[in-house]
Design a protein around this motif. Sequence first.
Motif, PDB file in Angstrom:
ATOM      1  N   ALA A 118      43.983  35.235  48.915  1.00 29.48           N
ATOM      2  CA  ALA A 118      45.396  35.071  48.576  1.00 29.48           C
ATOM      3  C   ALA A 118      45.602  35.153  47.071  1.00 29.48           C
ATOM      4  CB  ALA A 118      45.905  33.733  49.108  1.00 29.48           C
ATOM      5  N   MET A 119      44.677  34.558  46.318  1.00 30.61           N
ATOM      6  CA  MET A 119      44.784  34.614  44.868  1.00 30.61           C
ATOM      7  C   MET A 119      44.603  36.039  44.374  1.00 30.61           C
ATOM      8  SD  MET A 119      42.509  32.673  42.025  1.00 30.61           S
ATOM      9  CE  MET A 119      42.271  33.649  40.553  1.00 30.61           C
ATOM     10  N   LYS A 120      43.654  36.768  44.959  1.00 30.06           N
ATOM     11  CA  LYS A 120      43.449  38.168  44.576  1.00 30.06           C
ATOM     12  C   LYS A 120      44.670  39.010  44.927  1.00 30.06           C
ATOM     13  CE  LYS A 120      38.386  38.165  44.875  1.00 30.06           C
ATOM     14  NZ  LYS A 120      37.199  38.703  45.590  1.00 30.06           N
ATOM     15  N   ALA A 121      45.288  38.717  46.074  1.00 30.23           N
ATOM     16  CA  ALA A 121      46.491  39.454  46.479  1.00 30.23           C
ATOM     17  C   ALA A 121      47.636  39.213  45.506  1.00 30.23           C
ATOM     18  CB  ALA A 121      46.902  39.048  47.895  1.00 30.23           C
ATOM     19  N   THR A 122      47.697  38.007  44.941  1.00 32.81           N
ATOM     20  CA  THR A 122      48.728  37.707  43.940  1.00 32.81           C
ATOM     21  C   THR A 122      48.517  38.553  42.698  1.00 32.81           C
ATOM     22  OG1 THR A 122      48.863  35.418  44.737  1.00 32.81           O
ATOM     23  CG2 THR A 122      49.801  35.887  42.567  1.00 32.81           C
ATOM     24  N   ALA A 123      47.268  38.622  42.228  1.00 34.52           N
ATOM     25  CA  ALA A 123      46.959  39.439  41.054  1.00 34.52           C
ATOM     26  C   ALA A 123      47.227  40.912  41.334  1.00 34.52           C
ATOM     27  CB  ALA A 123      45.508  39.233  40.640  1.00 34.52           C
ATOM     28  N   GLN A 124      46.890  41.356  42.547  1.00 37.97           N
ATOM     29  CA  GLN A 124      47.118  42.749  42.923  1.00 37.97           C
ATOM     30  C   GLN A 124      48.613  43.063  43.000  1.00 37.97           C
ATOM     31  OE1 GLN A 124      44.868  42.826  46.557  1.00 37.97           O
ATOM     32  NE2 GLN A 124      42.951  43.335  45.541  1.00 37.97           N
ATOM     33  N   THR A 125      49.403  42.081  43.423  1.00 37.15           N
ATOM     34  CA  THR A 125      50.854  42.281  43.452  1.00 37.15           C
ATOM     35  C   THR A 125      51.373  42.574  42.062  1.00 37.15           C
ATOM     36  OG1 THR A 125      51.106  40.776  45.344  1.00 37.15           O
ATOM     37  CG2 THR A 125      53.079  41.243  44.058  1.00 37.15           C
ATOM     38  N   ASN A 126      50.926  41.781  41.084  1.00 39.43           N
ATOM     39  CA  ASN A 126      51.337  41.994  39.691  1.00 39.43           C
ATOM     40  C   ASN A 126      50.933  43.383  39.211  1.00 39.43           C
ATOM     41  OD1 ASN A 126      52.070  41.065  36.820  1.00 39.43           O
ATOM     42  ND2 ASN A 126      49.898  41.560  36.611  1.00 39.43           N
TER      43      ASN A 126
END
Length: 306
Positions: A282-290
Amino acid sequence: MSAQTSSIVEPDKGWRIWWQLTRPHTLTAAFVPVLLGTAMALQYQSINWLMFLAMLIASILIQAATNMFNEYYDYVRGLDNENSIGIGGAIVRNGVKPSTVLNLAFTLFGIALLLGIYICLNSSWWIAVIGLVCMTVAYLYTGGPIPIAYTPFGEVVSGFFMGVVIILISFYIQTGFVNKTSILVSIPIFILVGAILLSNNIRDLDGDKENGRKTLAILLGREKAILLLASMFIISYAWIIVLILFGVSSAWLLLVFLSAPKAIKAIKGFVGKTNPLEMMPAMKATAQTNTIFGFLLSIGIFISNI
């Protein structure tokens, strides 16, 4: 502070030790603002690619150095061990001397400073003042007597400097001015960079609480922090719609909505989770969203300006 887990994390070897020390998944947070600021400048001025490269490399070096300061000071304060999640692990897993990590961080700062001088020689010496403030904040994020990362202001500070300030500097060194449009377009990146830090603090909430930190996630509690994260995503996408409706930007900026599935994945990945390792996707997905949002926003602006 980095989350803890009972599983054994294997040490890195060779060049991977130094690569992981930079925390490469965070470096796109330095790349995207430079790209976006430069993309907006294309409407007013042909791009000076040497200035672009100097700004890009300096931003990445400052981000990498910040990560190394984080690694060093969390180790010094006893917050990391060999099983910590989300760290480079050079000190606690790979046997690198703490002083080596600290010296390397200052070396990267020094190279960024030289690049900053080149940028100032070709733009304005006011950039030097702003750059020094940025570097000071980067150090104080985990260094100093009251690290910013240990307070509820980490998301705002990181979002402002890595989002708004870097975007506006990148725009200014190409055009020689800052306008309302460049400020307004920087806002969603400001929010999304803050979201990366919030997601990190949601993951680390229990360990941070044990070590006396007062992050925003701790003050809100896990469920409200996840709601805030979802709100930050919603506001970022809604902001783009507002910019288009008010004629500030073109409809090409709607490309950013192709990144929405990553934001949804991030929120779903946090809901109902308490184990730091389970929250890593989930944290990686947040960074990927940015990252994806920023790239698509830049592409939309490039197309609009051609």
